[in-house]
Scaffold this active site. Structure first.
Site, PDB file in Angstrom:
ATOM      1  N   TYR A 167       0.844  -1.209   0.000  1.00  0.00           N
ATOM      2  CA  TYR A 167       0.000   0.000   0.000  1.00  0.00           C
ATOM      3  C   TYR A 167       0.876   1.255   0.000  1.00  0.00           C
ATOM      4  CZ  TYR A 167      -3.636   3.267   1.707  1.00  0.00           C
ATOM      5  OH  TYR A 167      -4.519   4.314   1.876  1.00  0.00           O
ATOM      6  N   TYR A 200       3.168  12.617 -15.198  1.00  0.00           N
ATOM      7  CA  TYR A 200       2.123  13.032 -16.153  1.00  0.00           C
ATOM      8  C   TYR A 200       1.991  14.552 -16.180  1.00  0.00           C
ATOM      9  CZ  TYR A 200       0.256   8.504 -17.639  1.00  0.00           C
ATOM     10  OH  TYR A 200       0.093   7.273 -18.225  1.00  0.00           O
TER      11      TYR A 200
HETATM   12  P1  NAD Z   1     -12.834   2.095   1.002  1.00  0.00           P
HETATM   13  O1  NAD Z   1     -12.239   0.741   0.971  1.00  0.00           O
HETATM   14  O2  NAD Z   1     -14.106   2.301   1.725  1.00  0.00           O
HETATM   15  O3  NAD Z   1     -13.019   2.668  -0.466  1.00  0.00           O
HETATM   16  C1  NAD Z   1     -12.205   2.310  -1.556  1.00  0.00           C
HETATM   17  C2  NAD Z   1     -13.109   1.997  -2.730  1.00  0.00           C
HETATM   18  O4  NAD Z   1     -12.303   1.687  -3.876  1.00  0.00           O
HETATM   19  C3  NAD Z   1     -13.996   0.770  -2.480  1.00  0.00           C
HETATM   20  O5  NAD Z   1     -15.326   1.075  -2.851  1.00  0.00           O
HETATM   21  C4  NAD Z   1     -13.395  -0.300  -3.355  1.00  0.00           C
HETATM   22  O6  NAD Z   1     -14.340  -1.270  -3.771  1.00  0.00           O
HETATM   23  C5  NAD Z   1     -12.834   0.531  -4.502  1.00  0.00           C
HETATM   24  N1  NAD Z   1     -11.736  -0.122  -5.227  1.00  0.00           N
HETATM   25  C6  NAD Z   1     -10.630  -0.701  -4.703  1.00  0.00           C
HETATM   26  N2  NAD Z   1      -9.855  -1.199  -5.679  1.00  0.00           N
HETATM   27  C7  NAD Z   1     -10.489  -0.924  -6.850  1.00  0.00           C
HETATM   28  C8  NAD Z   1     -10.199  -1.200  -8.206  1.00  0.00           C
HETATM   29  N3  NAD Z   1      -9.101  -1.873  -8.570  1.00  0.00           N
HETATM   30  N4  NAD Z   1     -11.064  -0.773  -9.165  1.00  0.00           N
HETATM   31  C9  NAD Z   1     -12.186  -0.112  -8.814  1.00  0.00           C
HETATM   32  N5  NAD Z   1     -12.531   0.173  -7.531  1.00  0.00           N
HETATM   33  C10 NAD Z   1     -11.681  -0.239  -6.570  1.00  0.00           C
HETATM   34  O7  NAD Z   1     -11.685   3.052   1.601  1.00  0.00           O
HETATM   35  P2  NAD Z   1     -11.723   4.601   1.942  1.00  0.00           P
HETATM   36  O8  NAD Z   1     -11.321   4.734   3.357  1.00  0.00           O
HETATM   37  O9  NAD Z   1     -12.991   5.230   1.487  1.00  0.00           O
HETATM   38  O10 NAD Z   1     -10.503   5.137   1.057  1.00  0.00           O
HETATM   39  C11 NAD Z   1     -10.703   5.846  -0.150  1.00  0.00           C
HETATM   40  C12 NAD Z   1      -9.368   6.376  -0.658  1.00  0.00           C
HETATM   41  O11 NAD Z   1      -8.788   7.257   0.304  1.00  0.00           O
HETATM   42  C13 NAD Z   1      -8.333   5.286  -0.921  1.00  0.00           C
HETATM   43  O12 NAD Z   1      -7.599   5.608  -2.075  1.00  0.00           O
HETATM   44  C14 NAD Z   1      -7.433   5.346   0.281  1.00  0.00           C
HETATM   45  O13 NAD Z   1      -6.125   4.912  -0.016  1.00  0.00           O
HETATM   46  C15 NAD Z   1      -7.474   6.833   0.617  1.00  0.00           C
HETATM   47  N6  NAD Z   1      -7.177   7.081   2.043  1.00  0.00           N
HETATM   48  C16 NAD Z   1      -8.106   6.798   3.005  1.00  0.00           C
HETATM   49  C17 NAD Z   1      -7.800   7.027   4.342  1.00  0.00           C
HETATM   50  C18 NAD Z   1      -8.787   6.785   5.455  1.00  0.00           C
HETATM   51  O14 NAD Z   1      -8.432   6.983   6.625  1.00  0.00           O
HETATM   52  N7  NAD Z   1     -10.026   6.400   5.208  1.00  0.00           N
HETATM   53  C19 NAD Z   1      -6.534   7.526   4.695  1.00  0.00           C
HETATM   54  C20 NAD Z   1      -5.612   7.746   3.684  1.00  0.00           C
HETATM   55  C21 NAD Z   1      -5.950   7.544   2.351  1.00  0.00           C
END
Ligand code: NAD
Ligand code: UDP
Length: 323
Positions: free
Chosen positions: A147, A161
């Site tokens: 990750y 890009y």
């Molecule tokens: P989440 O798992 O609820 O949401 C991620 C979504 O992406 C899910 O709906 C999943 O099905 C979809 N997904 C994953 N791989 C995919 C793929 N290959 N193709 C299409 N869809 C795909 O997690 P979240 O907490 O809502 O996180 C959303 C974003 O924010 C992520 O990129 C995560 O890295 C980033 N982020 C979140 C946090 C946090 O604390 N929640 C912190 C840092 C970064």
């Protein structure tokens, strides 16, 4: 006036679904794509009747055939450390190959793009609080490497890009965010503690609980993401978004216990490998260039999250809540 068109990748996830809500409220036409790996249809079911909302089941690691849009929000990636053990290849490729596919689409339709990066790019930080110029301390071969390092390379791709195609791409380094719609079985600390407290089980504190995090309520984060996309002249910029209210995991556990009517206590489990000892964003840049200020304090955000989990529990008798 023709509505602005936004593509939300990962739109059925926790953060993505809140972003879809906000964009629709603002009058956007929203194309939501998701592979439903960690996302849930329940997060977006309420949007399906909206004529400005469209959902497609798409995996961003595959070649994409998507409609032209004005803005792309790339939130697609599993984000729970629990998933890093089970899905390391999928996660690594989503943040690299998947990011490349979305960047290509942004170039093709001359869209602006926002990449959801993470505080994990700082690894187990040697600098505290973390500012954007800090290059981090990531164990590239450790259990979080799939990750952390793929998000780092995702960022590198955005920079490439921007340089080669003059693409207007902006990056948010998101710090621990929580709120309604997190999966109760997500494995992250707030859904774990809240479901444990509401079902009378002991809260599982990993290690001695002295490690710290600063938890951001999802409404604040969404405001930050929208400002980052909207602000003028930020092509290529990277900005921390989160909360500065740093607490230890022990303090978090005590706060959750005090807000839930529960007999739960605490139980300790081993600290996972490479678990960062402390984390808090330096928000100076977010304040300066976005005027961003988190507004929801931890107690208030937890109350809103607990209320949501209780309501959902009543409505669905979720097995994750012990029924
Ligand atoms: P989440 O798992 O609820 O949401 C991620 C979504 O992406 C899910 O709906 C999943 O099905 C979809 N997904 C994953 N791989 C995919 C793929 N290959 N193709 C299409 N869809 C795909 O997690 P979240 O907490 O809502 O996180 C959303 C974003 O924010 C992520 O990129 C995560 O890295 C980033 N982020 C979140 C946090 C946090 O604390 N929640 C912190 C840092 C970064
Ligand atoms: N944690 C914990 N108990 C749990 C889940 C997590 O003590 O049931 C700890 C974890 O070890 C980490 C912190 O809480 O120190 C935040 O973990 P989370 O998985 O939410 O996010 P991270 O910041 O590690 O990505």
């Amino acid at each position: 006036m023709t509505p602005q068109r936004a593509l939300v990748a990962g739109g059925a996830g926790f953060i993505g679904s809140h972003l879809c809500d906000t964009l629709l409220d603002e009058g956007y036409r929203v194309y939501c794509i998701d592979n439903f790996g960690s996302g849930r249809s329940g997060n977006i079911d309420h949007l399906l009747d909206n004529p400005r909302f469209e959902l497609q089941e798409v995996d961003i690691r595959q070649p994409l055939a998507l409609p032209p849009v004005d803005e792309i929000y790339h939130l697609a990636s599993r984000a729970s450390p629990q998933d890093f053990t089970d899905f390391p290849v999928r996660i690594a490729l989503t943040n690299t190959e998947g990011t490349r596919n979305l960047l290509d689409h942004a170039v093709a339709c001359e869209a602006k793009m926002l990449f959801a990066s993470t505080s994990e790019v700082y690894g187990d930080p040697k600098v505290h609080p973390q500012e954007e110029s800090y290059t981090g301390n990531v164990n590239i071969r450790g259990p979080r490497g799939c990750y952390d390092e793929s998000k780092r390379f995702g960022e590198t791709l955005t920079v490439a890009y921007e340089q080669e195609y003059d693409l207007d791409v902006r990056t948010a380094r998101i710090f621990n965010t929580y709120g309604p719609r997190m999966r109760p079985d997500d494995g992250r600390v707030i859904p774990n503690f809240v479901t444990q407290a509401l079902t009378g089980r002991d809260l599982t504190v990993y290690g001695d609980g002295s490690q710290t995090r600063a938890f951001c309520f999802v409404d604040d984060l969404i405001r930050g993401l929208r400002r980052l996309m909207d602000a003028e002249d930020l092509q290529g910029e990277v900005v921390n978004i989160g909360s500065e209210q740093e607490v230890s995991i022990n303090e978090l556990a005590e706060t959750v216990l005090s807000l839930c009517d529960t007999d739960s206590g605490l139980t300790h489990k081993p600290l996972p490998e490479d678990d960062p000892a402390k984390r808090r964003p330096d928000l100076t840049k977010a304040r300066d260039i976005l005027g961003f200020e988190p507004e929801v304090d931890l107690k208030n955000g937890l109350e809103r999250t607990i209320e949501y989990v209780k309501t959902t529990h009543k409505a669905s008798a979720s097995p994750m809540l012990g029924e």
